[in-house]
Every structure is written in C-alpha cells, then in structure tokens.
Write an enzyme that holds these catalytic residues in place. Structure first.
Site, mmCIF file in Angstrom:
data_model
loop_
_atom_site.group_PDB
_atom_site.id
_atom_site.type_symbol
_atom_site.label_atom_id
_atom_site.label_comp_id
_atom_site.label_asym_id
_atom_site.label_seq_id
_atom_site.Cartn_x
_atom_site.Cartn_y
_atom_site.Cartn_z
ATOM 1 N N ASN A 13 0.981 -1.165 -0.053
ATOM 2 C CA ASN A 13 -0.005 0.059 0.028
ATOM 3 C C ASN A 13 0.794 1.188 0.021
ATOM 4 O O ASN A 13 1.539 1.753 0.954
ATOM 5 C CB ASN A 13 -0.916 -0.229 1.212
ATOM 6 C CG ASN A 13 -1.814 1.412 1.348
ATOM 7 O OD1 ASN A 13 -1.741 1.972 0.451
ATOM 8 N ND2 ASN A 13 -2.109 1.466 2.553
ATOM 9 N N LYS A 15 0.239 4.120 -0.380
ATOM 10 C CA LYS A 15 -0.264 5.644 0.299
ATOM 11 C C LYS A 15 -0.313 6.742 -0.665
ATOM 12 O O LYS A 15 0.162 6.554 -1.930
ATOM 13 C CB LYS A 15 0.128 5.611 1.685
ATOM 14 C CG LYS A 15 -0.303 4.358 2.502
ATOM 15 C CD LYS A 15 -0.217 4.761 3.832
ATOM 16 C CE LYS A 15 -0.301 3.292 4.478
ATOM 17 N NZ LYS A 15 -0.170 3.181 6.195
ATOM 18 N N HIS A 105 -9.844 0.780 4.778
ATOM 19 C CA HIS A 105 -8.486 1.057 5.521
ATOM 20 C C HIS A 105 -8.560 1.921 6.621
ATOM 21 O O HIS A 105 -9.478 3.059 6.705
ATOM 22 C CB HIS A 105 -7.502 1.759 4.435
ATOM 23 C CG HIS A 105 -6.097 1.612 4.939
ATOM 24 N ND1 HIS A 105 -5.563 2.661 5.641
ATOM 25 C CD2 HIS A 105 -4.923 0.781 4.917
ATOM 26 C CE1 HIS A 105 -4.266 2.327 6.207
ATOM 27 N NE2 HIS A 105 -4.083 1.443 5.622
ATOM 28 N N GLU A 107 -7.182 4.533 7.709
ATOM 29 C CA GLU A 107 -6.785 5.844 7.225
ATOM 30 C C GLU A 107 -8.068 6.346 6.548
ATOM 31 O O GLU A 107 -8.425 7.554 6.795
ATOM 32 C CB GLU A 107 -5.657 5.968 6.355
ATOM 33 C CG GLU A 107 -4.604 6.048 7.342
ATOM 34 C CD GLU A 107 -3.233 5.319 6.482
ATOM 35 O OE1 GLU A 107 -3.050 5.386 5.431
ATOM 36 O OE2 GLU A 107 -2.458 4.887 7.245
ATOM 37 N N GLU A 177 -5.595 -5.215 10.323
ATOM 38 C CA GLU A 177 -4.507 -4.280 10.385
ATOM 39 C C GLU A 177 -4.881 -3.742 11.814
ATOM 40 O O GLU A 177 -5.659 -2.594 11.832
ATOM 41 C CB GLU A 177 -4.329 -3.283 9.375
ATOM 42 C CG GLU A 177 -3.867 -3.817 7.977
ATOM 43 C CD GLU A 177 -3.408 -2.849 7.040
ATOM 44 O OE1 GLU A 177 -2.504 -2.930 6.621
ATOM 45 O OE2 GLU A 177 -4.312 -1.631 7.064
ATOM 46 N N GLY A 183 2.131 2.093 10.733
ATOM 47 C CA GLY A 183 3.082 3.458 10.512
ATOM 48 C C GLY A 183 3.667 3.662 11.780
ATOM 49 O O GLY A 183 4.288 4.788 11.904
ATOM 50 N N SER A 223 3.031 -2.056 10.503
ATOM 51 C CA SER A 223 4.633 -2.149 10.601
ATOM 52 C C SER A 223 5.330 -3.459 10.152
ATOM 53 O O SER A 223 6.330 -3.976 11.101
ATOM 54 C CB SER A 223 4.736 -1.617 12.083
ATOM 55 O OG SER A 223 4.502 -0.528 12.286
#
Ligand code: PGA
Length: 264
Positions: A13, A15, A105, A107, A177, A183, A223
């Site tokens: 991904n 991003k 996701h 985000e 996730e 991150g 991560s």
C-alpha cells in the site's frame, strides 16, 4: 499438520507517496525480481500505487507476470459514473488494468469518515464491477487496551460484509491491521496476530461454514517489515501481509515476498 493451501499474498500500500519516476522505478524493480524468481503457484504480489500512478504501473507490468504481479487501487466510489467530482468508479479502475481495491483502510475510516454502511456499498460495487476488494479491519489502541478487539473487528465484518452471499464472500481478501501498529513501528506480536486471524476465521466458519472460511486469505498489516515478517508469516492463519512503509523500496518489498515464499 500442514497449513491449508490458501492464496498467499504480499500487497504494497504505497499510500500518498512517490512521484511518477519513483513509482515506475519501483514497479520495474519488483517486476525484474519476480521475472527471475520461481515462486509458489499460489503466491501473488499486489501493488497499490496512488491514483495518478495506477495506469502507468499497470501498463508497465509485462504479460508474463499476469497472475503474479497485479495492481490494486487504494480507493473507489460506489457508483458507475456521474457527478461525483474527484472520485473513481470501480469500472474505471478495472478498465485501466486494476484487479484489486483496498476498502475499509483505517486511514479512510479515520480521515474520510467512511462508515460501515458506505464500506458495504463499496464492496458491493467493486464486486459487481469485477474488482476484488481487499477489506481492511482492525482495532485502535483504546479498544485493544480494553480487551474488546475481537468484538470490535467482528462488528466491522458483520456490518460491512456479512450481507454477502457465499459466492461473493469467497472472492474477498481480508487484511487485519491493528490501527496502533500502522506506521508506528509497533508491530503486533506473532501471537497477537495469530489470535486475531484465528478469531476472524472462526467468525467466518460460523457465518459461512468451514470450507469457505479455510479458503479465505487473511493478510496482516501494521509495521510489517523484513525483520519481523518471518515470525508473522509463519503463523497458521496469517497468509501474507499488507505493507505500507516497507513497500516503498524494492529491496525491503522483495525481501518480504521471499520470506512469504519460504513458507510453502
Ligand atoms: P505500515 O502500513 O506497514 O506502514 O504500518 C500498513 C498499512 O497501512 O496498510
């Protein structure tokens, strides 16, 4: 006892990163690596570049890599066409060579307020158009600290996915996730990942039966990098990874592909 043979996937991904030259360099680096590897039949690699790089990326992948390296979008809108400024229809993504799309996701949930209901519409529309959704779920730190992560993720799946028929659900890829690991450099321990993947699979057994549940690919994300991938990918219910930071460099990404391939 050997693991059930499920599709194994390393998905990157990207991003909102990389310019057009860097994006093409990365596609070329990954392609060159894959062209020279004899990976297991059931292993696939997916890259999810930012929207402007989707077409050039799909176009740059040689035909020989069909079914080995595919392109996914990071987002789509649940309509075929119309007055939705700034959005992309699943049909458009399919037309430019995408096979997959990330849905749910954390985000998108956090910064764009995407609800369970909206995500269920995206999943429906993506499937209808012929794109495979990679549906992401996962709990935040406060939920993990309260110990209610299994219920939380169950709600995410129930609200956005459990209206699907068996045939539809069988097409999905799931990604667990934990938000606190995305991150942050803080990975879930292999045991935490396995526990959640097993809980998700158990939920699928109840909803759709064990045959379907045992065939669903569940990726871990948060991560994940070469230094911790072996421990994560060796877990019984972890079928690969959805990778952010470590997917932006050919070296680290291809190392992850190689680590997954070592668990035939
Ligand atoms: P990360 O991102 O690997 O940088 O934690 C994973 C993701 O957001 O899919």
């Amino acid at each position: 006892m050997s693991k059930t043979i499920r599709r194994k996937i390393v998905a990157g991904n990207w991003k909102m990163n990389l310019n057009s030259i860097q994006a093409l360099e990365l596609v070329t680096g990954i392609s060159t690596y894959l062209e020279n590897q004899d990976l297991p039949e059931h292993q696939e690699t997916i890259i999810c570049p930012a929207a402007p790089h989707l077409y050039p990326a799909a176009n740059a992948i040689a035909e020989e890599l069909d079914n080995k390296l595919s392109v996914g979008a990071q987002n789509c809108y649940p309509e075929t066409s119309g007055a939705y400024t700034g959005e992309m229809a699943p049909e458009m993504l399919l037309d430019i060579g995408c096979k997959y799309v990330l849905v749910g996701h954390s985000e998108r949930r956090k910064y764009f307020g995407e609800s369970h209901d909206f995500l269920s519409k995206k999943v429906d529309k993506a499937l209808e158009a012929g794109l495979t959704p990679i549906f992401c779920c996962g709990e935040s730190l406060d939920i993990r600290e309260a110990g209610t992560q299994e219920d939380y993720v169950a709600t995410q799946l129930r609200e956005s996915l459990f209206h699907l028929t068996e045939a539809q659900f069988a097409q999905l890829i799931l990604a667990y996730e934990p938000v606190w690991a995305i991150g942050t450099g803080k990975t879930a321990s292999p045991e935490q990942a396995q526990d959640m993947h097993a809980a998700i699979r158990q939920l699928l057994v109840k909803q759709y039966g064990s045959e379907l549940a045992n065939g669903v690919t569940i990726l871990y994300g948060g991560s994940c990098k070469p230094a911790n991938a072996e421990a994560l990918f060796s877990q019984k219910d972890v079928d690969g990874g959805l990778i952010g930071g470590a997917s932006l460099k050919t070296d680290s990404f291809t190392q992850l592909i190689e680590i997954l391939a070592s668990f035939k």
